[in-house]
Design an enzyme around this catalytic site. Structure first.
Site, PDB file in Angstrom:
ATOM      1  CG  HIS A 145      -5.331  16.716 -23.110  1.00 49.03           C
ATOM      2  ND1 HIS A 145      -6.630  16.791 -22.691  1.00 49.03           N
ATOM      3  CD2 HIS A 145      -5.210  17.672 -24.066  1.00 49.03           C
ATOM      4  CE1 HIS A 145      -7.252  17.750 -23.357  1.00 49.03           C
ATOM      5  NE2 HIS A 145      -6.414  18.303 -24.211  1.00 49.03           N
ATOM      6  CG  HIS A 207      -8.430  20.284 -19.022  1.00 47.18           C
ATOM      7  ND1 HIS A 207      -7.809  19.088 -18.778  1.00 47.18           N
ATOM      8  CD2 HIS A 207      -9.238  20.067 -20.091  1.00 47.18           C
ATOM      9  CE1 HIS A 207      -8.220  18.190 -19.667  1.00 47.18           C
ATOM     10  NE2 HIS A 207      -9.093  18.759 -20.469  1.00 47.18           N
ATOM     11  CE  LYS A 295     -17.040  21.817 -24.682  1.00 45.77           C
ATOM     12  NZ  LYS A 295     -15.782  21.459 -25.310  1.00 45.77           N
TER      13      LYS A 295
HETATM   14  C1  BG6 Z   1     -11.225  17.894 -23.257  1.00 41.41           C
HETATM   15  C2  BG6 Z   1     -12.663  18.316 -22.999  1.00 41.41           C
HETATM   16  O1  BG6 Z   1     -10.674  17.287 -22.131  1.00 41.41           O
HETATM   17  O2  BG6 Z   1     -10.469  19.056 -23.604  1.00 41.41           O
HETATM   18  C3  BG6 Z   1     -13.231  19.050 -24.208  1.00 41.41           C
HETATM   19  O3  BG6 Z   1     -13.426  17.147 -22.731  1.00 41.41           O
HETATM   20  C4  BG6 Z   1     -12.342  20.204 -24.604  1.00 41.41           C
HETATM   21  O4  BG6 Z   1     -14.562  19.510 -23.938  1.00 41.41           O
HETATM   22  C5  BG6 Z   1     -10.909  19.710 -24.774  1.00 41.41           C
HETATM   23  O5  BG6 Z   1     -12.836  20.740 -25.824  1.00 41.41           O
HETATM   24  C6  BG6 Z   1      -9.955  20.832 -25.071  1.00 41.41           C
HETATM   25  O6  BG6 Z   1      -8.669  20.306 -25.331  1.00 41.41           O
HETATM   26  P1  BG6 Z   1      -7.661  21.008 -26.346  1.00 41.41           P
HETATM   27  O7  BG6 Z   1      -6.394  20.217 -26.231  1.00 41.41           O
HETATM   28  O8  BG6 Z   1      -8.311  20.922 -27.695  1.00 41.41           O
HETATM   29  O9  BG6 Z   1      -7.516  22.420 -25.864  1.00 41.41           O
END
Ligand code: BG6
Length: 420
Positions: A145, A207, A295
């Site tokens: 995403h 990511h 985290k």
């Molecule tokens: C997810 C991870 O893909 O992305 C999570 O599994 C993370 O651990 C999250 O917190 C962060 O996404 P965003 O869109 O909230 O920055």
């Protein structure tokens, strides 16, 4: 909106009514304006391994087609489940015949999968073979995403639409690139999912590497999905461990992680890491790409910092910062003369643009809105291709090999990164 339905399939004990209440409470957070969507949602209770559950799902889908749409509808199967269930769900879905398109322009079927795809190169290849057995590549949507975030899409637009930056985009001017993915949140509530991965696989393999690929890739020949996938994969294929930065490598776990629900009491999963990567090509030789994620830190901040070389003899160092979270935007750190009679002092200033400032006019779309929208349109540009996924796993294997020298440390919840 009229011809749209969500049929949820899960193991929990809901019926249509109680599932709608759950969605209203948990997802819509009691927002009655959005509640109109609830009547579009229904629920089928089933087990992932049980053929009769898929028959019930099939009956539900057929009855929607027959009674409401009066035609064979398009179907998007979204596997929002931990990756260990992919194999059995894909096989069972196919065996049940649900994935077979009706034929013609109508009634396509597509599958959406969440990262990480597999747990290493081998398992990713196996997953690809399984998918290829039941779907054509154009039916498969591998979600990362982050690729769909407005501020990431903007990296290429920014690089290739502003002639003043692209000439600086190389080792000649860039000293290093930092990609930081810091979160205050712990893994609470997601322990079972997270513990099988650790930070490197949860956000690093996907990511962070997606961000790196957009910063380091060459200009694609056009903006088609194929051309973008090709250049992103090419740059990921050139990734190596950055030698000479051994001190930078860190792996750590926050104190109390092992008591989170779903986490093994002797878990060795890292909740924080730093890795130094090198892109082996002429443009980026000797430029470290420092990737850090964690985290339970003192702040939530996702950003990419391009740090330019210092001018000879001066201390000033320009930076270009892509801000991804909490606010989305771009900032440039530059230096200017401090105003005042007789003052020759130079001071740091920031030029910045925030998407939020444009709210209302050009509201940034939510990444998951974009993911679903593009999957419905059949546009794979912002999804990960097989070649990108394989290249990312090859780099991760190198990191894991290298990590043998980096013992797992611990840090206190709320630590600053420098303290780890
Ligand atoms: C997810 C991870 O893909 O992305 C999570 O599994 C993370 O651990 C999250 O917190 C962060 O996404 P965003 O869109 O909230 O920055």
């Amino acid at each position: 909106m009229a011809n749209f339905r969500v049929v949820a399939f899960g193991r929990r004990d809901f019926d249509d009514m109680s599932y709608r209440q759950f969605v209203f409470r948990e997802a819509l957070q009691g927002d009655s304006q959005s509640a109109v969507i609830l009547e579009k949602i229904s629920y089928v209770k089933g087990e992932f391994k049980d053929a009769s559950s898929y028959r019930r799902l099939g009956d539900k889908l057929s009855s929607v087609d027959a009674k409401e749409f009066k035609k064979c509808s398009n179907k998007l199967f979204y596997l929002a489940v931990p990756p260990v269930h992919y194999e059995v769900i894909i096989s069972e879905l196919s065996l049940s015949g649900l994935t077979i398109p009706c034929g013609g322009d109508l009634g396509w079927t597509r599958v959406l999968l969440e990262k990480p795809f597999g747990s290493d190169l081998e398992t990713a290849k196996r997953l690809d073979l399984l998918l290829a057995k039941h779907f054509k590549e154009e039916q498969i949507f591998r979600i990362d995403h982050y690729l769909a975030k407005e501020s990431l899409q903007n990296i290429l637009a920014f690089r290739f639409s502003n002639s003043i930056f692209e000439p600086l985009w190389s080792r000649k001017f860039v000293e290093r690139v930092e990609i930081n993915f810091f979160e205050e949140r712990t893994v609470a509530g997601r322990g079972l999912f997270y513990d099988g991965l650790g930070a490197l696989l949860d956000v690093g393999q996907n990511h962070l590497l997606a961000m790196l690929s957009l910063i380091a890739m060459k200009k694609p020949k056009d903006l088609s999905a194929g051309a973008l996938h090709k250049e992103r994969a090419k740059v990921l294929g050139r990734l190596k461990i950055f030698c000479g930065q051994e001190g930078v490598f860190r792996r750590a776990q926050y104190e109390g992680y092992r008591s989170e629900s779903g986490v093994a009491p002797d878990s060795e999963a890292e909740t924080f890491f730093t890795v130094a990567a090198a892109v082996l090509n002429l443009r980026w030789r000797n430029v470290p790409f420092l990737l850090s994620a964690g985290k339970a830190l003192n702040e939530s901040k996702v950003e990419i910092r391009i740090i330019f070389r210092k001018d000879d003899g001066r201390l000033n160092q320009n930076e270009l910062i892509f801000k991804i979270r909490p606010s989305e935007g771009i900032a440039i750190k530059f230096f200017a003369k401090k105003p005042g009679l007789g003052s020759e002092e130079i001071e740091e200033k920031i030029l910045s643009f925030n998407y939020d400032d444009d709210a209302g006019k050009n509201k940034a779309s939510d990444a998951y809105e974009k993911v679903l929208y593009d999957a419905v349109l059949g546009d794979q540009t912002l999804f990960a291709s097989t070649a990108e996924v394989s290249a990312a796993w090859k780099f991760i294997a190198k990191v894991r090999g290298h990590w043998k020298q980096a013992p797992l440390k611990t840090y206190k919840k709320g630590s600053r990164v420098e303290e780890i």
